[in-house]
Design an enzyme around this catalytic site. Structure first.
Site, PDB file in Angstrom:
ATOM      1  N   ASP A  38       0.935  -1.089  -0.089  1.00  0.00           N
ATOM      2  CA  ASP A  38       0.121  -0.034  -0.119  1.00  0.00           C
ATOM      3  C   ASP A  38       0.898   1.125   0.022  1.00  0.00           C
ATOM      4  OD1 ASP A  38      -3.197   0.254   0.971  1.00  0.00           O
ATOM      5  OD2 ASP A  38      -2.164   1.987   0.795  1.00  0.00           O
ATOM      6  N   ASP A  60       3.469   2.524  -4.652  1.00  0.00           N
ATOM      7  CA  ASP A  60       2.411   2.957  -5.539  1.00  0.00           C
ATOM      8  C   ASP A  60       1.975   1.927  -6.532  1.00  0.00           C
ATOM      9  OD1 ASP A  60       0.711   3.992  -7.377  1.00  0.00           O
ATOM     10  OD2 ASP A  60       1.889   6.076  -7.650  1.00  0.00           O
ATOM     11  N   SER A 140     -16.582  -3.724  -9.400  1.00  0.00           N
ATOM     12  CA  SER A 140     -17.560  -2.958  -8.473  1.00  0.00           C
ATOM     13  C   SER A 140     -19.054  -3.088  -9.251  1.00  0.00           C
ATOM     14  CB  SER A 140     -17.265  -1.552  -8.438  1.00  0.00           C
ATOM     15  OG  SER A 140     -18.273  -0.630  -8.185  1.00  0.00           O
ATOM     16  N   TYR A 153     -15.031   6.486 -13.070  1.00  0.00           N
ATOM     17  CA  TYR A 153     -14.910   5.327 -12.032  1.00  0.00           C
ATOM     18  C   TYR A 153     -15.186   4.158 -12.499  1.00  0.00           C
ATOM     19  CZ  TYR A 153     -15.104   2.419  -7.716  1.00  0.00           C
ATOM     20  OH  TYR A 153     -15.017   1.312  -6.876  1.00  0.00           O
ATOM     21  N   LYS A 157     -13.702   0.572 -13.633  1.00  0.00           N
ATOM     22  CA  LYS A 157     -14.226  -0.774 -13.206  1.00  0.00           C
ATOM     23  C   LYS A 157     -14.788  -1.736 -14.475  1.00  0.00           C
ATOM     24  CE  LYS A 157     -12.712  -0.189  -8.880  1.00  0.00           C
ATOM     25  NZ  LYS A 157     -11.586  -1.014  -8.469  1.00  0.00           N
ATOM     26  N   THR A 185     -22.117  -0.613  -2.402  1.00  0.00           N
ATOM     27  CA  THR A 185     -21.789   0.345  -1.400  1.00  0.00           C
ATOM     28  C   THR A 185     -21.250  -0.621  -0.122  1.00  0.00           C
ATOM     29  OG1 THR A 185     -22.979   2.142  -2.467  1.00  0.00           O
ATOM     30  CG2 THR A 185     -22.072   2.306   0.002  1.00  0.00           C
TER      31      THR A 185
END
Ligand SMILES: NC(=O)c1ccc[n+]([C@@H]2O[C@H](COP(=O)([O-])OP(=O)(O)OC[C@H]3O[C@@H](n4cnc5c(N)ncnc54)[C@H](O)[C@@H]3O)[C@@H](O)[C@H]2O)c1
Length: 254
Positions: A38, A60, A140, A153, A157, A185
């Site tokens: 991370d 990164d 997602s 976004y 995805k 969510t």
């Protein structure tokens, strides 16, 4: 608790927070040795504290050089990686796609799409060496259906969903399975960041109510509910499953 991953080696990006952290903790609880990656050093250390024997690399996810450092650290300190979960991702600005600055678009695709591609490119050679492997990408619900609020976004995805399917086809004969989870969510920092972009407290509340109204189960998810599905896909329980994109969304896309 079953120990499906006892002594086996897993790499998780985005391990400092949210769904990556929940996945890393669950893998460690089931006996895996984990490489945690991370850009957030403090968050990474907090995750590692709960994962015995974890190796951490700060970097990164969109940098080939940083991912190469993670690959080298895994090989040196743990051994070849059998399981990969590239969970690092960002939400980007909550606005229509054409409202984004070029730099915002590039950053979103660098982290969300190039990131998992770099991770797969770095670790699939490990899996080839050991003759098997399993990868779970993070798409997602926005990677299966369009999103007016998060349209760039959603595009990123969607690319992750198709990267999953293409990698699955590329590597099926090598006993390397590739699937993705498509969370709705989920309670945690990313959902909070999304609501924070909507406006004042009243606007946030209205947005949350609208979103809940679209979820048949009438609640947001919990990180552990995503991690449990990731571990299923990684494990031998899913031995005949590759190229799948699983919505985990309280029925929103049903
Ligand atoms: N939380 C949700 O509601 C939700 C829903 C659908 C999909 N997702 C996806 O799940 C994944 C995990 O999201 P989350 O909810 O845990 O978010 P989060 O913000 O809680 O955690 C994301 C982690 O990724 C790390 N990260 C971001 N950019 C990075 C970079 N360039 N290099 C290295 N690390 C980086 C962050 O430091 C953080 O630790 C993401 O890919 C996200 O798009 C989340």
């Amino acid at each position: 608790m079953t120990q499906r991953f006892e002594g086996r080696i897993a790499a998780v990006t985005g391990a400092a927070s949210g769904l990556g952290r929940a996945t890393a903790l669950m893998l460690a609880q089931e006996g895996a040795k984990v490489l945690l990656f991370d850009r957030d050093e403090a968050g990474l250390a907090a995750t590692a504290n709960q994962c015995p024997g974890a190796v951490t690399v700060v970097g990164d996810a969109s940098s080939a050089a940083d991912v190469a450092r993670a690959e080298a650290a895994a090989r040196r300190d743990l051994g070849p990686v059998e399981f990969l979960v590239p969970a690092a991702g960002i939400l980007g600005p909550a606005k229509a796609a054409i409202e984004l600055e070029e730099a915002e678009w590039d950053r979103l695709f660098a982290i969300n799409v190039k990131g998992p591609w770099l991770a797969a490119r770095a670790f699939i050679p490990h899996m080839r060496e050991i003759g098997r492997g399993s990868i779970v990408l993070f798409s997602s619900t926005a990677g299966l259906a369009g999103s007016p609020l998060l349209s760039a976004y959603s595009a990123s995805k969607g690319a992750v969903t198709m990267l999953t399917r293409s990698l699955a086809l590329n590597h099926a004969k090598e006993h390397i399975r590739v699937n993705c989870v498509c969370p709705g969510t989920i309670n945690g920092p990313m959902a909070e960041a999304m609501f924070a972009q909507v406006g004042d407290a009243a606007a946030r509340q209205a947005r949350a109510a609208t979103m809940l109204a679209g979820i048949p189960m009438n609640r947001f998810g919990e990180p552990e509910e995503i991690a449990a599905a990731v571990l299923y896909f990684l494990s031998d329980d899913a031995g005949f499953t590759t190229g799948a994109a699983l919505p985990i969304d309280g029925g929103r896309l049903a």
